[in-house]
Design an enzyme around this catalytic site. Structure first.
Site, PDB file in Angstrom:
ATOM      1  N   GLN A 118       0.736  -1.221  -0.070  1.00  0.00           N
ATOM      2  CA  GLN A 118      -0.094   0.037   0.351  1.00  0.00           C
ATOM      3  C   GLN A 118       0.820   1.190   0.135  1.00  0.00           C
ATOM      4  O   GLN A 118       1.871   1.229   0.253  1.00  0.00           O
ATOM      5  CB  GLN A 118      -0.927  -0.079   1.146  1.00  0.00           C
ATOM      6  N   ASP A 156      -0.709 -13.278   6.231  1.00  0.00           N
ATOM      7  CA  ASP A 156      -2.169 -12.888   5.768  1.00  0.00           C
ATOM      8  C   ASP A 156      -3.152 -13.352   6.818  1.00  0.00           C
ATOM      9  O   ASP A 156      -3.236 -14.570   7.100  1.00  0.00           O
ATOM     10  CB  ASP A 156      -2.434 -13.617   4.546  1.00  0.00           C
ATOM     11  N   ASP A 192      -8.083  -5.188  13.706  1.00  0.00           N
ATOM     12  CA  ASP A 192      -7.908  -3.728  13.632  1.00  0.00           C
ATOM     13  C   ASP A 192      -7.511  -3.445  12.145  1.00  0.00           C
ATOM     14  O   ASP A 192      -6.291  -3.376  12.101  1.00  0.00           O
ATOM     15  CB  ASP A 192      -6.728  -3.320  14.788  1.00  0.00           C
ATOM     16  N   SER A 193      -8.541  -3.433  11.510  1.00  0.00           N
ATOM     17  CA  SER A 193      -8.137  -3.541  10.002  1.00  0.00           C
ATOM     18  C   SER A 193      -8.229  -2.378   9.329  1.00  0.00           C
ATOM     19  O   SER A 193      -9.087  -1.307  10.029  1.00  0.00           O
ATOM     20  CB  SER A 193      -9.120  -4.620   9.353  1.00  0.00           C
ATOM     21  N   THR A 194      -7.782  -2.139   7.892  1.00  0.00           N
ATOM     22  CA  THR A 194      -8.409  -0.991   7.217  1.00  0.00           C
ATOM     23  C   THR A 194      -9.808  -1.216   6.924  1.00  0.00           C
ATOM     24  O   THR A 194     -10.345  -2.180   7.286  1.00  0.00           O
ATOM     25  CB  THR A 194      -7.551  -0.929   6.113  1.00  0.00           C
ATOM     26  N   GLU A 223       0.379  -9.005  11.082  1.00  0.00           N
ATOM     27  CA  GLU A 223       0.142  -8.079  10.184  1.00  0.00           C
ATOM     28  C   GLU A 223       0.506  -8.321   8.778  1.00  0.00           C
ATOM     29  O   GLU A 223       1.667  -9.105   8.658  1.00  0.00           O
ATOM     30  CB  GLU A 223       0.820  -6.786  10.593  1.00  0.00           C
TER      31      GLU A 223
HETATM   32  N1  AG3 Z   1      -7.824   1.280  11.289  1.00  0.00           N
HETATM   33  C1  AG3 Z   1      -9.272   1.760  11.038  1.00  0.00           C
HETATM   34  C2  AG3 Z   1      -9.248   2.829  10.143  1.00  0.00           C
HETATM   35  C3  AG3 Z   1     -10.698   3.066   9.612  1.00  0.00           C
HETATM   36  C4  AG3 Z   1     -10.778   4.211   8.784  1.00  0.00           C
HETATM   37  N2  AG3 Z   1     -12.311   4.231   8.438  1.00  0.00           N
HETATM   38  C5  AG3 Z   1     -12.901   5.326   8.330  1.00  0.00           C
HETATM   39  N3  AG3 Z   1     -12.410   6.634   8.560  1.00  0.00           N
HETATM   40  N4  AG3 Z   1     -14.363   4.857   8.154  1.00  0.00           N
HETATM   41  C6  AG3 Z   1      -7.309   1.809  12.457  1.00  0.00           C
HETATM   42  C7  AG3 Z   1      -5.795   1.371  12.784  1.00  0.00           C
HETATM   43  C8  AG3 Z   1      -5.534   1.748  13.889  1.00  0.00           C
HETATM   44  N5  AG3 Z   1      -4.952   0.839  14.653  1.00  0.00           N
END
Ligand code: AG3
Length: 283
Positions: free
Chosen positions: A32, A139, A157-159, A107
């Protein structure tokens, strides 16, 4: 000189801009695009593929709520699994709990971890160096499908479900998580901002409801994730964990040294009270 702005591209009809007061890093990893900059309201801001992931000023809200709610509801969680979370903020919160014997962080992108150790110490502290920390670069779906370990809490704790994060919102993944939980274990998930990402929450909850005796979501307002409050998925076969008396949560909290700035026992309980427009997506 005109200021440079970072524009978040997550939502189709909503664009937020954050001023880049100082660009600290920009580059591409195998998985990414990464950018880190300083902003007057949020401090250091980390964005992946154009989406704000965490900021120095508001990370405590997200990380405390997604870690302390399941851990204090469980009460004696020893084995914790974090899927994603390469910035280390979740790991730091999890390790504050005395009951935790080991926290495994899986991760996919090792560069996020290296990067956070260098630039985001205010978020991860010394969590990566803790003797209870077990880092796996893999993965997340494959990991939960094949691990022999059973976890008391799994924190996703994902994207968002675009790019590498997409697989972490599927029935295949949630089913594997359920299989990897110990009896009475809890799965919690980052489930987006329902006002603008309602389909995502509806989809996750329809799967979790089929897998767990108790499935719902709880919420917290995280200023850097725009559009209203964020929803966190909750799945467990022990329905009692969601209705613990306030005094029980308070006693558990008092026995820990969490130094929490957002989490309180009352906030914990209240986070499960869903506004009608969110409750509708969850049933
Ligand atoms: N990950 C979540 C980010 C979510 C963003 N989404 C949104 N703005 N709708 C966070 C990782 C922190 N450890």
């Amino acid at each position: 000189m005109t200021a440079e702005w970072f524009e978040e591209t997550l939502h189709s009809g909503l664009r937020t801009r954050l001023r880049i007061d100082k660009l600290l890093y920009e580059g591409k990893s195998k998985h990414q695009h990464l950018i880190l900059f300083e902003n007057s309201e949020f401090g250091r801001v980390l964005a992946l593929n154009g989406v704000v992931q965490t900021t120095e000023r508001d990370e405590f809200i997200y990380h405390e709520m997604l870690a302390h709610v399941p851990l204090l509801a469980h009460g004696s969680a020893r084995e914790i699994l974090i899927i994603g979370g390469g910035d280390g903020g979740m790991l730091e919160e999890v390790l504050k709990h005395k009951s935790v014997a080991r926290a495994t962080l899986v991760e996919i992108d090792s560069s996020v971890i290296d990067f956070s150790k260098e630039y985001l110490r205010s978020i991860c502290g010394s969590a990566f160096e803790d003797r209870r920390t077990n880092i796996v670069i893999a993965d997340g779906v494959e990991y939960v499908e094949t691990t022999d370990q059973r976890y008391d809490i799994i924190i996703v704790d994902s994207t968002d479900p675009i790019g590498p994060g997409e697989a972490l919102f599927t029935e295949r993944f949630y089913t594997a998580c359920k299989r990897s939980l110990s009896q009475g274990g809890v799965l919690v998930t980052q489930n987006g901002v329902p006002f603008v990402q309602g389909d995502e929450l509806r989809n996750s909850l329809s799967i979790l409801t089929g897998l767990f005796a108790d499935a719902t979501c709880f919420t917290a307002t995280v200023p850097g994730y725009v559009g209203g409050c964020m929803a966190f998925g909750w799945g467990t076969d022990n329905a009692d964990l969601r209705t613990l008396p306030l005094a029980v949560l308070e006693a558990r909290l008092a026995a820990e040294h969490l130094d929490a700035r957002c989490y309180t026992a009352a906030v914990h309980q209240a986070s499960f009270a869903l506004p009608g427009y969110i409750a509708e997506l969850v049933r």
